[in-house]
Design an enzyme around this catalytic site. Sequence first.
Site, mmCIF file in Angstrom:
data_model
loop_
_atom_site.group_PDB
_atom_site.id
_atom_site.type_symbol
_atom_site.label_atom_id
_atom_site.label_comp_id
_atom_site.label_asym_id
_atom_site.label_seq_id
_atom_site.Cartn_x
_atom_site.Cartn_y
_atom_site.Cartn_z
ATOM 1 N N ASN A 110 0.833 -1.195 0.000
ATOM 2 C CA ASN A 110 0.000 0.000 0.000
ATOM 3 C C ASN A 110 0.870 1.249 0.000
ATOM 4 O O ASN A 110 1.987 1.245 0.516
ATOM 5 C CB ASN A 110 -0.947 0.001 1.210
ATOM 6 N N PHE A 114 -1.601 8.063 4.594
ATOM 7 C CA PHE A 114 -2.402 8.589 5.703
ATOM 8 C C PHE A 114 -3.702 9.223 5.222
ATOM 9 O O PHE A 114 -4.095 10.313 5.671
ATOM 10 C CB PHE A 114 -1.609 9.613 6.523
ATOM 11 N N SER A 172 5.578 4.812 8.773
ATOM 12 C CA SER A 172 4.963 4.633 7.465
ATOM 13 C C SER A 172 5.932 5.082 6.379
ATOM 14 O O SER A 172 6.514 6.168 6.470
ATOM 15 C CB SER A 172 3.679 5.456 7.360
ATOM 16 N N ASN A 174 5.071 5.926 3.410
ATOM 17 C CA ASN A 174 4.296 6.568 2.343
ATOM 18 C C ASN A 174 4.091 8.067 2.523
ATOM 19 O O ASN A 174 3.384 8.692 1.738
ATOM 20 C CB ASN A 174 2.939 5.868 2.216
ATOM 21 N N THR A 175 4.663 8.636 3.565
ATOM 22 C CA THR A 175 4.692 10.082 3.745
ATOM 23 C C THR A 175 6.152 10.512 3.723
ATOM 24 O O THR A 175 6.940 10.054 4.541
ATOM 25 C CB THR A 175 4.028 10.504 5.073
ATOM 26 N N LYS A 207 5.556 3.079 17.114
ATOM 27 C CA LYS A 207 5.596 2.082 16.045
ATOM 28 C C LYS A 207 6.797 2.329 15.155
ATOM 29 O O LYS A 207 6.967 3.423 14.601
ATOM 30 C CB LYS A 207 4.308 2.133 15.210
ATOM 31 N N ASN A 236 6.126 -1.923 11.407
ATOM 32 C CA ASN A 236 5.282 -1.478 10.308
ATOM 33 C C ASN A 236 5.672 -2.233 9.037
ATOM 34 O O ASN A 236 6.384 -3.238 9.080
ATOM 35 C CB ASN A 236 5.445 0.045 10.125
ATOM 36 N N GLY A 257 2.220 -8.470 5.261
ATOM 37 C CA GLY A 257 1.809 -9.852 5.069
ATOM 38 C C GLY A 257 2.930 -10.834 5.301
ATOM 39 O O GLY A 257 3.943 -10.535 5.939
ATOM 40 N N GLY A 284 3.136 -10.096 9.345
ATOM 41 C CA GLY A 284 3.033 -11.462 8.851
ATOM 42 C C GLY A 284 2.327 -12.438 9.762
ATOM 43 O O GLY A 284 2.426 -13.652 9.551
#
Length: 347
Positions: A110, A114, A172, A174-175, A207, A236, A257, A284
């Site tokens: 993904n 956020f 994360s 993605n930021t 995290k 994460n 996963g 996972g």
Amino acid sequence: MNIVEKIGLRALRLFDPETAHGLSIKALNAGLGPKAGPVTSPRLACSIAGLALPNPIGLAAGFDKNAEALDALGKTGFGFLEVGAATPRAQEGNPRPRLYRLTEDQAAINRFGFNNQGMDPIAARLATRPAGRIVGLNLGANKTSEDRAADFAQVLRHCGPFVDFATVNVSSPNTEKLRDLQGKDALEALLGGVMAANDAGIPVFLKIAPDLTDAEINDVAEVVASSGVAAVVATNTTLSRDGLASPHKDQAGGLSGQPVFEKSTRVLAKLSTLTDVPLIGVGGVGSAEQAYAKIRAGASVVQLYTALVYGGISLPATIAKGLDALLERDGFATVAEAVGTDKEAWL
């Protein structure tokens, strides 16, 4: 998993992953999910950061970003729930498509960024949530913020009175530059500001990413020791793409996963040798055996999310029951007795 759930999962795979996820939330809210509540037993009952849990299987952040399905999720087998991430202002996140199923790898990638409705509507839902379940909130920062550390503090101050714990999410991928906040000096400053904003006095978790070097893990442990953090969530999603078979393997974003299990568990075990702060094992977890392995590697409790895509919403109850049997098999009277008993195998 019963036949209805199997049919439902098969039907959801006819849609693109993000649409399917939205439909799964609607299905839960329509009453199509479990209704028995969390699995528990004297062996499974446990606690973390002073929070009493019926079992150690938690829902990771990201599934219910906007706290829209708290009543339905409270009837599932999970021992505790984490919603969010929430940012001060609503934001759309990254452009679609931004979620990919890696079915061949039992994984997902993904790059949401956020996406959420912002802290105001999320706080309103949390304020009226059903009683009797442990619910936490993942704290995020707006992409365009000039002071991301202040964003975490702002969300905690606004939403803290309505949750049982909060997680500072600096991991994360993605930021842009968010993971830079995991550096020692930046992390110390960030956590200092967050703790000062913790007017509700709830436990605050941190995290971290699975892609940290040993030196960076050492730095995290040092900061955690002096910051007042009540637990560390390890880990994460990863930026690694080692060993993937899916045609989506080269998509940008965080991988979750099954492929993350070993890497995240090794980080968990390493961290368990450096801190006495409780650890939450994520990455996972898709079976009772994997939950048990995380616990024996050093986790007090575990969380999962991606496995629900493949195992359905009945999975947490199945894992909890299987974990109970594994603890009994090996002579552990409680989850706490098993924590860290096999960490050497992961170091």
